[in-house]
Design a protein around this motif. Structure first.
Motif, mmCIF file in Angstrom:
data_model
loop_
_atom_site.group_PDB
_atom_site.id
_atom_site.type_symbol
_atom_site.label_atom_id
_atom_site.label_comp_id
_atom_site.label_asym_id
_atom_site.label_seq_id
_atom_site.Cartn_x
_atom_site.Cartn_y
_atom_site.Cartn_z
ATOM 1 N N ASP A 1 -25.036 -21.707 -25.481
ATOM 2 C CA ASP A 1 -23.899 -21.370 -26.335
ATOM 3 C C ASP A 1 -23.607 -19.875 -26.310
ATOM 4 O OD1 ASP A 1 -26.313 -20.907 -27.603
ATOM 5 O OD2 ASP A 1 -25.603 -21.478 -29.602
ATOM 6 N N ARG A 2 -24.660 -19.064 -26.274
ATOM 7 C CA ARG A 2 -24.469 -17.612 -26.226
ATOM 8 C C ARG A 2 -23.964 -17.163 -24.865
ATOM 9 N NH1 ARG A 2 -23.047 -15.125 -29.926
ATOM 10 N NH2 ARG A 2 -23.984 -13.162 -29.300
ATOM 11 N N LEU A 3 -24.423 -17.811 -23.796
ATOM 12 C CA LEU A 3 -23.913 -17.489 -22.462
ATOM 13 C C LEU A 3 -22.403 -17.696 -22.401
ATOM 14 C CD1 LEU A 3 -26.644 -19.128 -20.172
ATOM 15 C CD2 LEU A 3 -26.245 -16.686 -20.523
ATOM 16 N N LEU A 4 -21.956 -18.758 -23.067
ATOM 17 C CA LEU A 4 -20.522 -19.067 -23.092
ATOM 18 C C LEU A 4 -19.775 -18.071 -23.975
ATOM 19 C CD1 LEU A 4 -18.289 -21.009 -22.181
ATOM 20 C CD2 LEU A 4 -18.834 -22.441 -24.152
ATOM 21 N N GLU A 5 -20.300 -17.797 -25.164
ATOM 22 C CA GLU A 5 -19.650 -16.895 -26.107
ATOM 23 C C GLU A 5 -19.557 -15.476 -25.567
ATOM 24 O OE1 GLU A 5 -21.771 -17.067 -29.763
ATOM 25 O OE2 GLU A 5 -21.538 -19.239 -29.968
ATOM 26 N N MET A 6 -20.587 -15.030 -24.836
ATOM 27 C CA MET A 6 -20.642 -13.657 -24.361
ATOM 28 C C MET A 6 -19.902 -13.451 -23.040
ATOM 29 S SD MET A 6 -22.414 -12.059 -26.709
ATOM 30 C CE MET A 6 -23.026 -10.546 -25.977
ATOM 31 N N GLY A 7 -19.296 -14.515 -22.528
ATOM 32 C CA GLY A 7 -18.484 -14.372 -21.331
ATOM 33 C C GLY A 7 -19.236 -14.428 -20.014
ATOM 34 N N PHE A 8 -20.434 -15.039 -20.018
ATOM 35 C CA PHE A 8 -21.241 -15.093 -18.805
ATOM 36 C C PHE A 8 -21.046 -16.392 -18.016
ATOM 37 C CE2 PHE A 8 -24.073 -12.210 -21.404
ATOM 38 C CZ PHE A 8 -23.751 -11.068 -20.676
ATOM 39 N N TRP A 9 -20.115 -17.234 -18.454
ATOM 40 C CA TRP A 9 -20.005 -18.537 -17.813
ATOM 41 C C TRP A 9 -19.525 -18.435 -16.364
ATOM 42 C CZ3 TRP A 9 -22.638 -22.164 -19.917
ATOM 43 C CH2 TRP A 9 -22.549 -23.458 -19.394
ATOM 44 N N THR A 10 -18.718 -17.452 -16.061
ATOM 45 C CA THR A 10 -18.284 -17.237 -14.670
ATOM 46 C C THR A 10 -19.482 -16.945 -13.786
ATOM 47 O OG1 THR A 10 -16.153 -16.374 -15.428
ATOM 48 C CG2 THR A 10 -16.786 -15.872 -13.167
ATOM 49 N N ASP A 11 -20.420 -16.151 -14.309
ATOM 50 C CA ASP A 11 -21.646 -15.844 -13.552
ATOM 51 C C ASP A 11 -22.497 -17.089 -13.374
ATOM 52 O OD1 ASP A 11 -21.095 -13.039 -13.420
ATOM 53 O OD2 ASP A 11 -21.694 -12.891 -15.507
ATOM 54 N N VAL A 12 -22.552 -17.922 -14.419
ATOM 55 C CA VAL A 12 -23.292 -19.186 -14.330
ATOM 56 C C VAL A 12 -22.718 -20.057 -13.219
ATOM 57 C CG1 VAL A 12 -23.824 -21.356 -15.523
ATOM 58 C CG2 VAL A 12 -24.029 -19.184 -16.743
ATOM 59 N N GLN A 13 -21.387 -20.156 -13.184
ATOM 60 C CA GLN A 13 -20.733 -20.979 -12.156
ATOM 61 C C GLN A 13 -20.983 -20.425 -10.760
ATOM 62 O OE1 GLN A 13 -16.812 -20.763 -14.056
ATOM 63 N NE2 GLN A 13 -16.830 -22.989 -14.279
ATOM 64 N N ARG A 14 -21.031 -19.099 -10.644
ATOM 65 C CA ARG A 14 -21.280 -18.473 -9.338
ATOM 66 C C ARG A 14 -22.692 -18.816 -8.853
ATOM 67 N NH1 ARG A 14 -20.411 -13.544 -10.709
ATOM 68 N NH2 ARG A 14 -18.171 -13.651 -10.367
ATOM 69 N N ILE A 15 -23.646 -18.772 -9.779
ATOM 70 C CA ILE A 15 -25.034 -19.110 -9.424
ATOM 71 C C ILE A 15 -25.137 -20.572 -9.012
ATOM 72 C CG2 ILE A 15 -27.365 -19.388 -10.376
ATOM 73 C CD1 ILE A 15 -26.730 -16.921 -12.142
ATOM 74 N N ILE A 16 -24.480 -21.443 -9.789
ATOM 75 C CA ILE A 16 -24.513 -22.878 -9.495
ATOM 76 C C ILE A 16 -23.935 -23.165 -8.127
ATOM 77 C CG2 ILE A 16 -23.507 -25.106 -10.169
ATOM 78 C CD1 ILE A 16 -23.802 -24.159 -13.088
ATOM 79 N N GLY A 17 -22.889 -22.417 -7.746
ATOM 80 C CA GLY A 17 -22.253 -22.610 -6.441
ATOM 81 C C GLY A 17 -23.175 -22.326 -5.275
ATOM 82 N N MET A 18 -24.257 -21.577 -5.522
ATOM 83 C CA MET A 18 -25.208 -21.250 -4.454
ATOM 84 C C MET A 18 -26.406 -22.198 -4.425
ATOM 85 S SD MET A 18 -25.245 -17.058 -4.522
ATOM 86 C CE MET A 18 -25.608 -16.905 -6.279
ATOM 87 N N LEU A 19 -26.450 -23.130 -5.372
ATOM 88 C CA LEU A 19 -27.597 -24.039 -5.462
ATOM 89 C C LEU A 19 -27.289 -25.397 -4.833
ATOM 90 C CD1 LEU A 19 -28.693 -23.350 -9.163
ATOM 91 C CD2 LEU A 19 -29.554 -22.274 -7.070
ATOM 92 N N PRO A 20 -28.331 -26.133 -4.459
ATOM 93 C CA PRO A 20 -28.124 -27.485 -3.922
ATOM 94 C C PRO A 20 -27.479 -28.385 -4.976
ATOM 95 C CG PRO A 20 -30.361 -26.720 -3.491
ATOM 96 C CD PRO A 20 -29.753 -25.748 -4.443
ATOM 97 N N VAL A 21 -26.636 -29.292 -4.534
ATOM 98 C CA VAL A 21 -25.993 -30.228 -5.451
ATOM 99 C C VAL A 21 -27.034 -31.152 -6.070
ATOM 100 C CG1 VAL A 21 -24.319 -32.108 -5.633
ATOM 101 C CG2 VAL A 21 -23.821 -30.131 -4.172
ATOM 102 N N LYS A 22 -28.004 -31.525 -5.260
ATOM 103 C CA LYS A 22 -29.063 -32.413 -5.744
ATOM 104 C C LYS A 22 -30.144 -31.574 -6.411
ATOM 105 C CE LYS A 22 -32.035 -36.260 -4.317
ATOM 106 N NZ LYS A 22 -32.524 -37.061 -3.172
#
Length: 271
Positions: free
Chosen positions: A14-35
């Motif tokens: 919830d704090r990651l979202l509130e503090m505006g870090f969700w774009t960074d979260v999505q960027r990290i996820i994009g580099m990880l395996p789907v599985k």
């Protein structure tokens, strides 16, 4: 290598979202395996976070911790209405007057935390700041000094404060009210833990009354504002009207009526 990662853990989501870090979260996820296995932990679960979670998680299992009993009787909440410019002096006054030896102070911005820390130290209090610009080693050292009361006043931002646990912390002070009402509950919950009693003080200015209204709604508590001895309130609530004096408005209208550049020139001075 990212291809070898099979688990992703998102703590304080919830704090990651509130503090505006969700774009960074999505960027990290994009580099990880789907599985992979994704685990998300959050103290609160607002609607926006729920929709984000549905994008990330596939048929997730939801585990909720049962709410504990209301801790209202264990926390003595006091809210003072003070001028915005008087908050630092009011904070110093409260800590000195009550001789509190261990105080956790919450503030919104990192820069403000450092500035307040300097003022408190100049006033003779032993203070330190804890925020995202500090490296991990410095954070751990500062927190340990606070636990051992080598530092008496710890000024922290919300993102860092979620992980703070101090046994028998006696006092929490909101130097500024949080814009998120549930954050207020988390803040004051740093005291009165494990059956102990604690004190929560909030310094509130007129500009924060909307935040206070939201906090009252969430907590279902009156949270009445009190006067603070020696700190008369001279600030006035904002009415939303323009502060420009009527004479200035008339001058503006006269200026708008001028039709040529010559009219803006004053009379030539005689040499």
């Amino acid at each position: 290598m990212a291809s070898n990662i099979n688990k992703l853990v998102l703590d304080e989501a919830d704090r990651l979202l509130e503090m505006g870090f969700w774009t960074d979260v999505q960027r990290i996820i994009g580099m990880l395996p789907v599985k992979r296995q994704t685990l998300m932990f959050s103290a609160t679960f607002p609607g926006l976070l729920e929709s984000k979670a549905k994008e990330l998680l596939i048929s997730p299992a939801l585990i909720e911790v049962k709410k504990t009993e209301d801790t209202k009787p264990a926390i003595n909440e006091t809210l003072y209405l003070v001028n915005k410019g008087s908050k630092t002096k009011a904070l110093i006054d409260q800590i000195s007057r009550h001789n509190w030896r261990q105080v956790l102070v919450f503030i919104g911005a990192k820069d403000n935390a450092d500035a307040l820390c300097k003022k408190l130290n100049k006033a003779g209090l032993h203070a330190a700041a804890l925020h995202g610009n500090k490296d991990q080693a410095e954070r751990e050292t500062t927190l340990e000094q606070f636990k051992q009361q080598k530092v008496n006043v710890l000024i922290a931002t919300d993102l860092l404060a979620r992980g703070i646990h101090v046994e028998q912390l006696p006092v929490v002070i909101n130097f500024e009210l949080p814009s998120n009402a549930e954050t207020y509950v988390h803040r004051i919950g740093r005291t009165a833990r494990a059956g102990q009693k604690g004190i929560a003080v909030s310094l509130v200015c007129h500009g924060e009354t909307e935040y206070l209204t939201a906090i009252r709604k969430v907590t279902q508590r009156e949270l009445a504002l009190q006067e603070l001895d020696g700190f008369p309130v001279t600030d006035k609530p904002s009415t939303g009207e323009s502060k420009r004096a009527p004479r200035d408005k008339q001058a503006n209208r006269r200026t708008n009526k001028k039709k040529s550049i010559k009219q803006f020139q004053g009379k030539a001075k005689r040499s």
